[in-house]
Design an enzyme around this catalytic site. Structure first.
Site, short mmCIF file in Angstrom:
data_model
loop_
_atom_site.label_atom_id
_atom_site.label_comp_id
_atom_site.label_asym_id
_atom_site.label_seq_id
_atom_site.Cartn_x
_atom_site.Cartn_y
_atom_site.Cartn_z
CG ASP A 134 -2.05 1.12 1.14
OD1 ASP A 134 -2.62 1.37 0.00
OD2 ASP A 134 -2.22 1.90 2.20
CB CYS A 191 -21.56 -5.16 -15.37
SG CYS A 191 -21.71 -4.94 -13.44
CB CYS A 194 -19.10 -0.59 -9.24
SG CYS A 194 -18.37 -0.48 -10.80
CB CYS A 214 -13.60 8.70 -3.65
SG CYS A 214 -13.77 6.90 -3.04
CB CYS A 241 -17.39 4.33 0.82
SG CYS A 241 -18.58 4.19 -0.28
CB CYS A 244 -18.02 1.08 -5.91
SG CYS A 244 -16.41 1.45 -5.26
CB CYS A 248 -18.56 -6.19 -7.88
SG CYS A 248 -17.50 -7.18 -9.20
C1 B12 Z 1 -4.31 6.31 -3.56
C2 B12 Z 1 -5.25 5.21 -3.03
C3 B12 Z 1 -6.53 5.35 -2.86
C4 B12 Z 1 -7.29 6.71 -3.31
C5 B12 Z 1 -7.55 6.81 -4.76
C6 B12 Z 1 -8.03 5.29 -5.03
C7 B12 Z 1 -7.72 5.06 -6.64
N1 B12 Z 1 -8.80 4.69 -7.27
O1 B12 Z 1 -6.56 5.73 -7.19
C8 B12 Z 1 -8.68 6.63 -2.42
C9 B12 Z 1 -8.08 7.18 -1.10
C10 B12 Z 1 -9.78 7.17 -2.74
C11 B12 Z 1 -8.40 5.02 -2.06
C12 B12 Z 1 -9.79 4.28 -1.83
C13 B12 Z 1 -10.08 3.05 -1.57
N2 B12 Z 1 -8.88 2.13 -1.53
CO1 B12 Z 1 -7.05 2.66 -1.93
N3 B12 Z 1 -5.33 2.90 -2.50
C14 B12 Z 1 -4.59 3.64 -2.98
C15 B12 Z 1 -3.22 3.22 -3.43
C16 B12 Z 1 -2.33 4.12 -2.05
C17 B12 Z 1 -2.53 4.01 -4.75
C18 B12 Z 1 -3.57 3.97 -5.88
C19 B12 Z 1 -3.12 4.80 -7.16
O2 B12 Z 1 -2.08 4.50 -7.48
N4 B12 Z 1 -4.00 5.30 -7.76
C20 B12 Z 1 -3.79 6.40 -8.81
C21 B12 Z 1 -4.48 5.94 -10.17
C22 B12 Z 1 -3.96 6.55 -11.15
O3 B12 Z 1 -4.36 4.56 -10.15
P1 B12 Z 1 -5.45 3.36 -10.46
O4 B12 Z 1 -6.63 3.72 -9.84
O5 B12 Z 1 -4.66 1.98 -10.57
O6 B12 Z 1 -5.70 3.88 -11.84
C23 B12 Z 1 -5.76 3.18 -12.86
C24 B12 Z 1 -7.16 3.38 -13.71
O7 B12 Z 1 -7.58 4.73 -13.72
C25 B12 Z 1 -6.93 2.87 -15.09
N5 B12 Z 1 -7.34 3.47 -16.24
C26 B12 Z 1 -7.41 4.70 -16.63
N6 B12 Z 1 -7.90 4.91 -17.87
C27 B12 Z 1 -8.43 3.48 -18.01
C28 B12 Z 1 -9.03 3.23 -19.07
C29 B12 Z 1 -9.15 1.89 -19.38
C30 B12 Z 1 -9.89 1.45 -20.72
C31 B12 Z 1 -8.66 1.00 -18.45
C32 B12 Z 1 -8.91 -0.63 -18.62
C33 B12 Z 1 -7.95 1.40 -17.16
C34 B12 Z 1 -7.98 2.63 -17.20
O8 B12 Z 1 -5.25 2.89 -15.16
C35 B12 Z 1 -4.75 3.42 -14.06
C36 B12 Z 1 -3.34 2.65 -13.78
O9 B12 Z 1 -3.73 1.29 -13.69
C37 B12 Z 1 -3.35 1.87 -3.62
C38 B12 Z 1 -2.09 1.07 -2.97
C39 B12 Z 1 -0.98 1.12 -4.09
N7 B12 Z 1 0.20 1.35 -3.61
O10 B12 Z 1 -1.09 0.77 -5.21
C40 B12 Z 1 -4.34 1.61 -2.39
C41 B12 Z 1 -5.57 0.39 -2.82
C42 B12 Z 1 -5.60 0.91 -4.20
N8 B12 Z 1 -6.58 0.77 -2.13
C43 B12 Z 1 -7.16 -0.26 -1.80
C44 B12 Z 1 -8.56 -0.22 -1.10
C45 B12 Z 1 -8.75 -1.37 -0.45
C46 B12 Z 1 -9.37 0.77 -1.10
C47 B12 Z 1 -10.76 1.01 -0.85
C48 B12 Z 1 -11.66 -0.21 -1.37
C49 B12 Z 1 -11.13 1.28 0.75
C50 B12 Z 1 -12.37 1.42 1.25
N9 B12 Z 1 -13.20 0.68 1.57
O11 B12 Z 1 -12.66 2.73 1.68
C51 B12 Z 1 -11.09 2.32 -1.44
C52 B12 Z 1 -11.80 2.19 -2.96
C53 B12 Z 1 -12.33 3.22 -3.60
C54 B12 Z 1 -12.21 2.94 -5.13
N10 B12 Z 1 -13.36 3.01 -5.79
O12 B12 Z 1 -10.96 3.01 -5.66
C55 B12 Z 1 -6.50 -1.52 -2.18
C56 B12 Z 1 -7.39 -2.02 -3.34
C57 B12 Z 1 -7.31 -3.56 -3.60
C58 B12 Z 1 -7.74 -3.94 -4.72
N11 B12 Z 1 -8.70 -5.27 -4.74
O13 B12 Z 1 -7.73 -3.38 -5.77
C59 B12 Z 1 -5.21 -1.16 -2.39
C60 B12 Z 1 -4.48 -1.74 -3.66
C61 B12 Z 1 -4.31 -1.08 -1.40
C62 B12 Z 1 -3.88 -2.50 -0.87
N12 B12 Z 1 -2.52 -2.84 -0.65
O14 B12 Z 1 -4.64 -3.43 -1.11
N13 B12 Z 1 -7.25 4.53 -2.23
S1 SF4 Z 2 -16.17 -3.95 -11.13
FE1 SF4 Z 2 -17.97 -5.40 -10.82
S2 SF4 Z 2 -19.57 -4.03 -10.46
FE2 SF4 Z 2 -18.22 -2.80 -11.65
S3 SF4 Z 2 -18.34 -3.21 -13.86
FE3 SF4 Z 2 -17.09 -4.58 -13.18
S4 SF4 Z 2 -18.18 -6.24 -13.03
FE4 SF4 Z 2 -19.54 -4.61 -12.62
S1 SF4 Z 3 -18.81 3.85 -4.15
FE1 SF4 Z 3 -16.76 3.80 -4.44
S2 SF4 Z 3 -16.02 5.33 -5.33
FE2 SF4 Z 3 -17.94 5.77 -4.70
S3 SF4 Z 3 -17.56 6.97 -2.92
FE3 SF4 Z 3 -18.00 4.86 -2.29
S4 SF4 Z 3 -15.92 3.91 -2.44
FE4 SF4 Z 3 -15.74 5.94 -3.50
#
Ligand code: B12
Ligand code: SF4
Ligand code: SF4
Length: 346
Positions: A134, A191, A194, A214, A241, A244, A248
């Site tokens: 993380d 789908c 989320c 978020c 939260c 989402c 799933c």
């Molecule tokens: C910063 C961070 C957050 C931030 C931002 C989340 C985010 N989605 O970026 C906040 C505080 C909001 C957050 C929330 C949560 N987090 Co968090 N977070 C992180 C952290 C530290 C970095 C993530 C990151 O680099 N984000 C930056 C963006 C650019 O990266 P990305 O999401 O991967 O973005 C990708 C997409 O945008 C995609 N993309 C963009 N355009 C397109 C287009 C297409 C077609 C496709 C296919 C993809 C695509 O490409 C990007 C790069 O892969 C990681 C740990 C780590 N070191 O990786 C944990 C991590 C992602 N978090 C985690 C968790 C558990 C959560 C929460 C569920 C906690 C909760 N219950 O509240 C929520 C989920 C919210 C959500 N819907 O994402 C877990 C997720 C595990 C998993 N199964 O994926 C991680 C991996 C920590 C861990 N070690 O387990 N988190």
């Molecule tokens: S992540 Fe899960 S809930 Fe979201 S679009 Fe994909 S299958 Fe549906």
């Molecule tokens: S449903 Fe997912 S993206 Fe929306 S506020 Fe909750 S954790 Fe963030």
């Protein structure tokens, strides 16, 4: 490169308690750096200024540790036994995210990774390892997809066909050359559950999140008062939260959590907001010892509790925030006044 060593490592990963393991090369995520840059350039990281630092390392694991030959990605399941959305129907109670209701996963997963790393070093004298969970500048989700564990869903989290999405990720970088797995293909199809359920409309597009909207970011990372426009959307969510994740459909097939330390403590499933509003620093630290919640401190937590009380629609709760309207912390005092006003308006 040894397929036999990798098979033995996989068996050991399972034996120490991981739900899945996959391997990729350190240069396996060439598209991630650009996506990260666009995310940060658009300001979607909000106050998480640490995301602006070490972007070169974050976007490219081979720059973070040039000697690494393989990235071993591990998934730890924390699939809940209860429906985490039930508590949303009880506005006098606080909703804590499932991941926060048990022991801090950072400690649990890191210990397991170190154990697995020691096993590898014993079999490969001279080999080196580094483990990350993380907090390091490592993009764990795209790496896990490249290592075949699953795909980044439209909610941006990693999910797998047999894993579901209730998994934590951990990374073990090593100088050992292991055969990579095939990357996983995205299987969200048509789908949009989320995206549709998100209470604050935090997805500007599928697969993209604006962290500033978020609830997980707003309740855990955001310092100071939350924008008034966003406060009603928080509902009674006081730490993280799960909406989402919970909707799933792939969770039907999810492996159950094996480590009971990660299970939600019963007293944290639906705590009374009125009780939480009374927490001082010492009581907060005692209640959340060993839990990730302790990281945000009493002030931010009680600020969130006040927003939830304001959203409760229950005027009888107004009295529970009166003593907070002149709290030493300005955000708590502001949130308490907002809560009273909102309840009085009803
Ligand atoms: C910063 C961070 C957050 C931030 C931002 C989340 C985010 N989605 O970026 C906040 C505080 C909001 C957050 C929330 C949560 N987090 Co968090 N977070 C992180 C952290 C530290 C970095 C993530 C990151 O680099 N984000 C930056 C963006 C650019 O990266 P990305 O999401 O991967 O973005 C990708 C997409 O945008 C995609 N993309 C963009 N355009 C397109 C287009 C297409 C077609 C496709 C296919 C993809 C695509 O490409 C990007 C790069 O892969 C990681 C740990 C780590 N070191 O990786 C944990 C991590 C992602 N978090 C985690 C968790 C558990 C959560 C929460 C569920 C906690 C909760 N219950 O509240 C929520 C989920 C919210 C959500 N819907 O994402 C877990 C997720 C595990 C998993 N199964 O994926 C991680 C991996 C920590 C861990 N070690 O387990 N988190
Ligand atoms: S992540 Fe899960 S809930 Fe979201 S679009 Fe994909 S299958 Fe549906
Ligand atoms: S449903 Fe997912 S993206 Fe929306 S506020 Fe909750 S954790 Fe963030």
């Amino acid at each position: 490169m040894s397929a036999a060593l990798k098979a033995a490592l996989r068996a050991e990963a399972e034996a120490v308690g991981f739900a899945a393991m996959g391997v990729c090369r350190p240069d396996a995520i060439p598209e991630a750096a650009g996506r990260l840059q666009r995310f940060v350039a658009a300001g979607r990281h909000g106050q998480m200024r640490w995301m602006e630092e070490r972007m070169g390392w974050r976007g490219d694991p081979s720059a973070l540790w040039p000697a690494a030959r393989s990235v071993v990605m591990l998934a730890e399941s924390y699939t809940p036994e209860h429906d985490p959305l039930d508590v949303l129907d009880h506005p006098d109670r606080g909703a804590l995210s499932v991941y926060a209701g048990g022991r801090d996963y950072h400690d649990v997963v890191k210990k397991r990774l170190k154990r697995l790393g020691r096993w590898l070093i014993e079999r490969c004298p001279g080999a080196e390892i580094k483990v990350f969970v993380d907090t390091a500048p490592v993009m764990e989700k795209p790496l896990a997809q490249a290592a075949g564990l699953g795909w980044q869903g439209k909610h941006t989290n990693l999910l797998g066909r047999d894993l579901g999405n209730w998994v934590f990720l951990g990374a073990l970088f090593t100088t050992v050359d292991l055969p990579p797995d095939a990357p996983a293909e995205e299987r969200c199809g048509s789908c949009t559950r989320c995206l549709d359920v998100c209470p604050t409309d935090a997805f500007p597009a599928p697969f993209q999140l604006d962290a500033r909207r978020c609830i997980s970011y707003l309740t855990i990372e955001h310092r100071g008062p939350v924008d008034e426009d966003l406060r009603p959307g928080l509902g009674n969510r006081i730490y993280g939260c799960d909406d989402c994740l919970a909707v799933c459909p792939w969770n039907k097939f999810a492996v159950t959590a094996r480590d009971q330390r990660l299970a939600m403590r019963p007293e944290l499933r639906a705590p009374r907001l009125a009780d939480l509003a009374r927490l001082d620093d010492a009581a907060f630290r005692a209640l959340f010892a060993g839990s990730p919640v302790k990281r945000i401190g009493r002030d931010r937590f009680v600020r969130n509790v006040c927003y939830a009380i304001g959203n409760s629609g229950d005027p009888s709760l107004a009295a529970s925030v009166t003593h907070l309207t002149d709290d030493c912390d300005a955000s708590v005092a502001d949130a308490a006044r907002w809560a009273r006003l909102r309840l009085a308006e009803r």
